[in-house]
Motif scaffolding. Structure first.
Motif, PDB file in Angstrom:
ATOM      1  N   ARG A  35       0.831  -1.205   0.000  1.00 25.70           N
ATOM      2  CA  ARG A  35       0.000   0.000   0.000  1.00 25.70           C
ATOM      3  C   ARG A  35       0.861   1.249   0.000  1.00 25.70           C
ATOM      4  O   ARG A  35       1.957   1.248   0.561  1.00 25.70           O
ATOM      5  CB  ARG A  35      -0.920  -0.018   1.225  1.00 25.70           C
ATOM      6  N   THR A  36       0.353   2.322  -0.614  1.00 28.28           N
ATOM      7  CA  THR A  36       1.050   3.604  -0.605  1.00 28.28           C
ATOM      8  C   THR A  36       0.127   4.671  -0.030  1.00 28.28           C
ATOM      9  O   THR A  36      -1.051   4.750  -0.379  1.00 28.28           O
ATOM     10  CB  THR A  36       1.478   4.004  -2.032  1.00 28.28           C
ATOM     11  N   ARG A  65      -4.137  10.711  -0.894  1.00 22.46           N
ATOM     12  CA  ARG A  65      -4.553   9.496  -1.612  1.00 22.46           C
ATOM     13  C   ARG A  65      -3.974   8.245  -0.954  1.00 22.46           C
ATOM     14  O   ARG A  65      -2.831   8.204  -0.533  1.00 22.46           O
ATOM     15  CB  ARG A  65      -4.089   9.571  -3.071  1.00 22.46           C
ATOM     16  N   SER A  76      -3.551   4.061  -1.878  1.00 13.51           N
ATOM     17  CA  SER A  76      -3.612   3.108  -2.992  1.00 13.51           C
ATOM     18  C   SER A  76      -3.185   1.740  -2.491  1.00 13.51           C
ATOM     19  O   SER A  76      -2.108   1.601  -1.888  1.00 13.51           O
ATOM     20  CB  SER A  76      -2.675   3.532  -4.130  1.00 13.51           C
ATOM     21  N   ASP A  77      -4.026   0.741  -2.726  1.00 11.59           N
ATOM     22  CA  ASP A  77      -3.645  -0.637  -2.405  1.00 11.59           C
ATOM     23  C   ASP A  77      -3.231  -1.326  -3.700  1.00 11.59           C
ATOM     24  O   ASP A  77      -4.014  -1.401  -4.649  1.00 11.59           O
ATOM     25  CB  ASP A  77      -4.798  -1.388  -1.744  1.00 11.59           C
ATOM     26  N   HIS A  78      -2.000  -1.809  -3.721  1.00  8.59           N
ATOM     27  CA  HIS A  78      -1.433  -2.317  -4.966  1.00  8.59           C
ATOM     28  C   HIS A  78      -1.899  -3.726  -5.308  1.00  8.59           C
ATOM     29  O   HIS A  78      -1.666  -4.197  -6.421  1.00  8.59           O
ATOM     30  CB  HIS A  78       0.098  -2.272  -4.887  1.00  8.59           C
ATOM     31  N   GLY A  96      -5.903  -2.680  -6.523  1.00  9.10           N
ATOM     32  CA  GLY A  96      -6.095  -1.504  -7.353  1.00  9.10           C
ATOM     33  C   GLY A  96      -6.985  -0.464  -6.708  1.00  9.10           C
ATOM     34  O   GLY A  96      -7.336   0.540  -7.344  1.00  9.10           O
ATOM     35  N   TYR A  97      -7.339  -0.679  -5.448  1.00 12.52           N
ATOM     36  CA  TYR A  97      -8.198   0.270  -4.740  1.00 12.52           C
ATOM     37  C   TYR A  97      -7.486   1.610  -4.570  1.00 12.52           C
ATOM     38  O   TYR A  97      -6.326   1.660  -4.172  1.00 12.52           O
ATOM     39  CB  TYR A  97      -8.579  -0.290  -3.370  1.00 12.52           C
ATOM     40  N   LYS A  98      -8.203   2.712  -4.872  1.00 10.67           N
ATOM     41  CA  LYS A  98      -7.669   4.061  -4.675  1.00 10.67           C
ATOM     42  C   LYS A  98      -8.775   4.956  -4.122  1.00 10.67           C
ATOM     43  O   LYS A  98      -9.929   4.830  -4.517  1.00 10.67           O
ATOM     44  CB  LYS A  98      -7.136   4.655  -5.984  1.00 10.67           C
ATOM     45  N   HIS A 100      -9.254   9.180  -2.246  1.00  6.00           N
ATOM     46  CA  HIS A 100      -8.631  10.427  -1.805  1.00  6.00           C
ATOM     47  C   HIS A 100      -9.197  10.842  -0.451  1.00  6.00           C
ATOM     48  O   HIS A 100      -9.733  11.936  -0.287  1.00  6.00           O
ATOM     49  CB  HIS A 100      -8.847  11.522  -2.857  1.00  6.00           C
TER      50      HIS A 100
END
Length: 366
Positions: free
Chosen positions: A315-316, A323, A325-327, A330-332, A334
């Motif tokens: 995750r980022t 934001r 983002s789960d890699h 693909g969940y994103k 804000h």
């Protein structure tokens, strides 16, 4: 009934466990009672659907007999057949879904560790952000938390911290278990932001690691030979290494066969630190056994292998864009500020949905 032999076996096991849970021996052993209660709740999901299907099949069978007999009753009940057939089919589908193999640990509690990685003080501060996120998420779920061990830094970050997360009662549905939610958090979490130590306003990238272990609530589940343990005691220390205790209350336990080491120093009592260390050691040893089993069995437990990959960047957290983002899915979104405040459910749901889809696909391919 012969259509679902696995369900019949589970119903029998459910009754057997119910009898065990009322025995004086089990009632006097809280750990055993909780372990049995977890399995009882897990089986209950299948038992409820099996009983519903069995009743639907019985209603359909009796109605068919009346229709075959003819007469006024036969004509009257014939109109009910389509509805009863649909109900029986729906009950069968629900039971079949309930029989899809789940992670057997879903109802377990969890021990979660957050460790600072590359990035120095900024990484330690981010580890603290993650800890607060998990504590607030646990609070929103009605779970209890206990900090088992923590090593802080001068700016209030964490080099490492271990926290036990426990449901107040064993949930009726495995999907509500602590492990079923938190197991997906294992991996490398990356943060992008301007560190408090940055004087020129530049965005830095650093990371922290999260480990998650299913709690071993029955100590007898994992056999540990006392001769395999090396136990060292020492004085606990605070930020910068200064001593914060004048007695040798801190404990370090090394499991010699595996090399796994656990240190505890938060409690002033050496006995309590040792109990906490053994608690974490049992969880780590059990996870090691599961990892080795998964590696040896190819695709078995495939989804769990993915979730406990310790080296995977999962995750980022991008602060400038608010934001997350789960890699893996693909969940994103804000709403990073809300997520770090414990609003983590939507992210976890995306992972649970992916895991459920994988399990359903695996079941249909077999």
């Amino acid at each position: 009934m012969e259509r679902f032999p696995a369900a019949v076996a589970m119903v029998a096991e459910h009754k057997d466990i119910e009898a065990q849970m009322s025995s004086p021996e089990v009632l006097a052993n809280p750990d055993k009672l909780r372990s049995l209660g977890r399995r009882y709740a897990e089986l209950g999901r299948v038992v409820t659907r099996f009983n519903k299907w069995e009743q639907a099949e019985q209603d359909l069978s009796e109605t068919r007999e009346i229709v075959e007999m003819g007469g006024e009753d036969g004509e009257l009940f014939a109109a009910e057949l389509p509805r009863l057939e649909e109900a029986a089919q729906q009950a069968a589908d629900e039971l079949r879904d309930a029989l899809i193999p789940r992670d057997p640990d879903d109802l377990r509690d969890a021990i979660l560790e957050v460790k600072a990685g590359e990035g120095g003080e900024e990484s330690a501060l981010f580890a603290g952000d993650l800890l607060r996120m998990y504590l607030r998420y646990a609070e929103s779920k009605g779970w209890t938390t206990q900090i088992l061990s923590a090593t802080t830094t001068d700016l209030g970050g964490y080099k490492d911290v271990q926290v036990a997360v426990k449901a107040k009662v064993v949930p009726e549905d495995p999907a509500d278990g602590v492990w079923s939610h938190l197991k997906f958090e294992a991996g490398v979490h990356r943060v992008q932001r301007v560190p408090v130590t940055e004087t020129q306003g530049r965005i830095h990238t650093s990371a922290a690691g999260v480990l998650v272990f299913a709690e071993v609530d029955d100590p007898g589940e994992i056999e540990i030979n006392d001769n395999d343990l090396r136990i060292d005691v020492f004085r606990s220390s605070g930020p910068g290494g200064q001593s914060v205790n004048t007695t040798d209350s801190a404990v370090r336990i090394t499991h010699l066969p595996t090399g796994i080491t656990v240190s505890m120093q938060d409690e002033k009592s050496q006995i309590k630190n040792r109990e906490s260390a053994m608690r974490v050691l049992r969880a780590r040893l059990r996870q090691k056994q599961l990892d080795e089993q998964a590696a040896a069995e190819a695709d078995a437990r495939r989804s769990q292998v993915r979730t406990v990959d310790r080296s995977e960047r999962v995750r980022t957290y991008n602060f400038p864009e608010n934001r997350i983002s789960d890699h893996r899915t693909g969940y994103k979104a804000h709403n990073l500020d809300a997520v770090l405040n414990g609003d983590l459910q939507a992210v976890i749901n995306s992972l649970r949905d992916m895991d459920e889809a994988d399990r359903l696909q695996n079941a249909t391919e077999q």
